[in-house]
Scaffold this motif. Sequence first.
Motif, PDB file in Angstrom:
ATOM      1  N   THR A  82       0.814  -1.209   0.000  1.00 51.71           N
ATOM      2  CA  THR A  82       0.000   0.000   0.000  1.00 51.71           C
ATOM      3  C   THR A  82       0.850   1.263   0.000  1.00 51.71           C
ATOM      4  N   ASP A  83       2.027   1.203   0.661  1.00 48.20           N
ATOM      5  CA  ASP A  83       2.908   2.378   0.694  1.00 48.20           C
ATOM      6  C   ASP A  83       3.816   2.455  -0.528  1.00 48.20           C
ATOM      7  N   GLY A  84       3.637   1.548  -1.491  1.00 49.39           N
ATOM      8  CA  GLY A  84       4.437   1.563  -2.704  1.00 49.39           C
ATOM      9  C   GLY A  84       5.699   0.739  -2.635  1.00 49.39           C
ATOM     10  N   SER A  85       5.995   0.158  -1.475  1.00 46.83           N
ATOM     11  CA  SER A  85       7.216  -0.628  -1.346  1.00 46.83           C
ATOM     12  C   SER A  85       7.029  -2.013  -1.960  1.00 46.83           C
ATOM     13  N   CYS A  86       8.138  -2.736  -2.092  1.00 48.74           N
ATOM     14  CA  CYS A  86       8.106  -4.061  -2.715  1.00 48.74           C
ATOM     15  C   CYS A  86       7.766  -5.131  -1.681  1.00 48.74           C
ATOM     16  N   PRO A  87       6.864  -6.039  -1.991  1.00 50.43           N
ATOM     17  CA  PRO A  87       6.521  -7.107  -1.051  1.00 50.43           C
ATOM     18  C   PRO A  87       7.577  -8.204  -1.061  1.00 50.43           C
TER      19      PRO A  87
ATOM     20  N   VAL B 120       3.758 -12.229  -1.353  1.00 52.75           N
ATOM     21  CA  VAL B 120       3.302 -12.615  -2.688  1.00 52.75           C
ATOM     22  C   VAL B 120       2.632 -13.990  -2.644  1.00 52.75           C
ATOM     23  N   THR B 121       3.220 -14.923  -1.898  1.00 54.09           N
ATOM     24  CA  THR B 121       2.638 -16.266  -1.785  1.00 54.09           C
ATOM     25  C   THR B 121       1.234 -16.215  -1.195  1.00 54.09           C
ATOM     26  N   ALA B 122       1.074 -15.476  -0.104  1.00 51.37           N
ATOM     27  CA  ALA B 122      -0.241 -15.388   0.545  1.00 51.37           C
ATOM     28  C   ALA B 122      -1.274 -14.757  -0.389  1.00 51.37           C
TER      29      ALA B 122
ATOM     30  N   ILE C 146      -2.693 -15.114 -14.386  1.00 50.60           N
ATOM     31  CA  ILE C 146      -2.418 -13.750 -13.940  1.00 50.60           C
ATOM     32  C   ILE C 146      -1.520 -13.049 -14.952  1.00 50.60           C
ATOM     33  N   ARG C 147      -1.746 -11.727 -15.055  1.00 54.16           N
ATOM     34  CA  ARG C 147      -0.919 -10.898 -15.931  1.00 54.16           C
ATOM     35  C   ARG C 147      -0.082  -9.941 -15.084  1.00 54.16           C
ATOM     36  N   LEU C 148       1.233  -9.914 -15.315  1.00 54.51           N
ATOM     37  CA  LEU C 148       2.156  -8.958 -14.699  1.00 54.51           C
ATOM     38  C   LEU C 148       2.526  -7.910 -15.741  1.00 54.51           C
ATOM     39  N   TYR C 149       3.022  -6.766 -15.265  1.00 56.10           N
ATOM     40  CA  TYR C 149       3.378  -5.676 -16.175  1.00 56.10           C
ATOM     41  C   TYR C 149       4.879  -5.461 -16.289  1.00 56.10           C
ATOM     42  N   SER C 150       5.665  -6.001 -15.371  1.00 53.13           N
ATOM     43  CA  SER C 150       7.093  -5.713 -15.323  1.00 53.13           C
ATOM     44  C   SER C 150       7.783  -6.818 -14.547  1.00 53.13           C
ATOM     45  N   THR C 151       9.084  -6.652 -14.339  1.00 44.17           N
ATOM     46  CA  THR C 151       9.839  -7.568 -13.485  1.00 44.17           C
ATOM     47  C   THR C 151      10.421  -6.841 -12.285  1.00 44.17           C
ATOM     48  N   ASP C 152      10.126  -5.550 -12.102  1.00 43.41           N
ATOM     49  CA  ASP C 152      10.719  -4.816 -10.992  1.00 43.41           C
ATOM     50  C   ASP C 152      10.227  -5.377  -9.666  1.00 43.41           C
ATOM     51  N   CYS C 153      10.876  -4.975  -8.585  1.00 44.88           N
ATOM     52  CA  CYS C 153      10.599  -5.532  -7.254  1.00 44.88           C
ATOM     53  C   CYS C 153      10.795  -7.048  -7.251  1.00 44.88           C
ATOM     54  N   SER C 154      11.570  -7.571  -8.216  1.00 44.67           N
ATOM     55  CA  SER C 154      11.769  -9.020  -8.357  1.00 44.67           C
ATOM     56  C   SER C 154      10.428  -9.752  -8.421  1.00 44.67           C
ATOM     57  N   GLN C 155       9.398  -9.081  -8.958  1.00 41.85           N
ATOM     58  CA  GLN C 155       8.056  -9.657  -8.882  1.00 41.85           C
ATOM     59  C   GLN C 155       7.900 -10.931  -9.696  1.00 41.85           C
ATOM     60  N   LEU C 156       8.525 -11.025 -10.871  1.00 43.01           N
ATOM     61  CA  LEU C 156       8.384 -12.252 -11.647  1.00 43.01           C
ATOM     62  C   LEU C 156       9.042 -13.419 -10.924  1.00 43.01           C
ATOM     63  N   SER C 157      10.249 -13.194 -10.398  1.00 51.53           N
ATOM     64  CA  SER C 157      10.928 -14.260  -9.650  1.00 51.53           C
ATOM     65  C   SER C 157      10.121 -14.659  -8.419  1.00 51.53           C
ATOM     66  N   SER C 158       9.577 -13.668  -7.689  1.00 54.35           N
ATOM     67  CA  SER C 158       8.792 -13.984  -6.492  1.00 54.35           C
ATOM     68  C   SER C 158       7.533 -14.766  -6.850  1.00 54.35           C
ATOM     69  N   VAL C 159       6.865 -14.369  -7.928  1.00 46.44           N
ATOM     70  CA  VAL C 159       5.654 -15.067  -8.357  1.00 46.44           C
ATOM     71  C   VAL C 159       5.965 -16.506  -8.755  1.00 46.44           C
TER      72      VAL C 159
END
Length: 417
Positions: free
Chosen positions: A155-160, A165-167, A179-192
């Motif tokens: 909510t504060d814009g920081s990376c989870p 992400v699992t929860a 699910i559709r992602l828009y980027s890989t920042d915040c290591s989001q693709l790796s985390s997903v």
Amino acid sequence: PNVVQPPAQEPVPVPQPEAPKPNAPQPDIPQPSPAPVAPPSPPVPSTPPAPPAPSTPPTPPAPQAPPAPPAPPAPPAPLAPPPPVAHDAKVTSSVPVVIVASPTPTPPSAPVVPVIPSTPPAPIQPSSPNTGANNGGASTGGRPLWGLTYSPYNTDGSCPDVNTVTAQLQKVAAATGHIRLYSTDCSQLSSVLQAITRNNIALDVYAGIWLAAGPTRMQADLDQFVAAAKTYGTGLIKGLSVGNEDISNGMSEATLIGYINQVRARLQAEGLSGIPIYTTEQDAKFSRAMAAASDIVQVNIYAMFDGYFANLDASVKSVIQRANHIKNNVAGGKLVRFGESGWASSGNTGPSPLSLANEIAYAQKFKCAAAAAGFEYFYFEAKDAQWKAGAVASEQNFGIFNAGFTPKFDFGLLNSC
């Protein structure tokens, strides 16, 4: 709907509603001229033996320079998060979105020119069962929605972290299988991918590379995509969108197609050529040339931002008609998919009434109409985007979950058609 930049970390963009947002212009990339038509006998398999020409008006072919081999791909960069850049903010056709911009990286002194392969690679067939003209319905696998866009930012814009992400994904999997992602920042693709793999979550992933922040950010996203795909395999990755609404935000068509070709060449060089590659754009801006460069045609279509409103049935009918127009006049027989469509639960965009009751009604009517017409879709979006600080209320309230990831309504309401 569009995403606004989180404060300081490296968030990734979220979709843009439908209106242009200024962007630093990118250099136009010349396209390879069409090959001259072969003599009538024997016919060349890939071209008709004699005119008529392609669907677009013929133009005399320009002489081609000898093809040069594509530049070798740069070695993947480490998985360090890219510099923070502004997230996408959904641009509407009628109401300006207030954006709080975060610092963006300083562009390089010389522009980075996307690498265009000397000959266009053969189209890659989509991994979806609907590989052509949307002849079959889009099955939801017993879950309420075919697909859902997911932006993981706190909510504060920081990376989870990966546990967060699992929860969240365990809850998302109750609503959709894609699910559709828009980027890989915040290591989001790796985390997903890590969350899905380690916890056997029943989700497929459609990844994204962010273009709006320029070639440096694009290259960082591409490097992280390659690293994540090699670490976790490509079995879960069903597609890769190169950009989101970049033509609407000022990028030239030649530059966008150059980026698509650059990503395709890199993935082929890395042994990852089985992943469908395409771009995502508002339906009014999607051209035949963009469709030809993409393995599928993915369009963002909203009725919520229209300058008139009759009722929700008419709004749903409108977006399906617009998707059919793309299928019949632009896609050239390729699969057409909704990259985004949705309805906010609060805010004000003009004549369209925004409320939770109308969000539920639109979602139910849209998913039934899309399935009947044979369209796959990503409903916008998973959770309310309270991280878009300063955005108008409608931009922050498209989610089917609230910002704390509690369902805003009983998803069972979406099951009947």
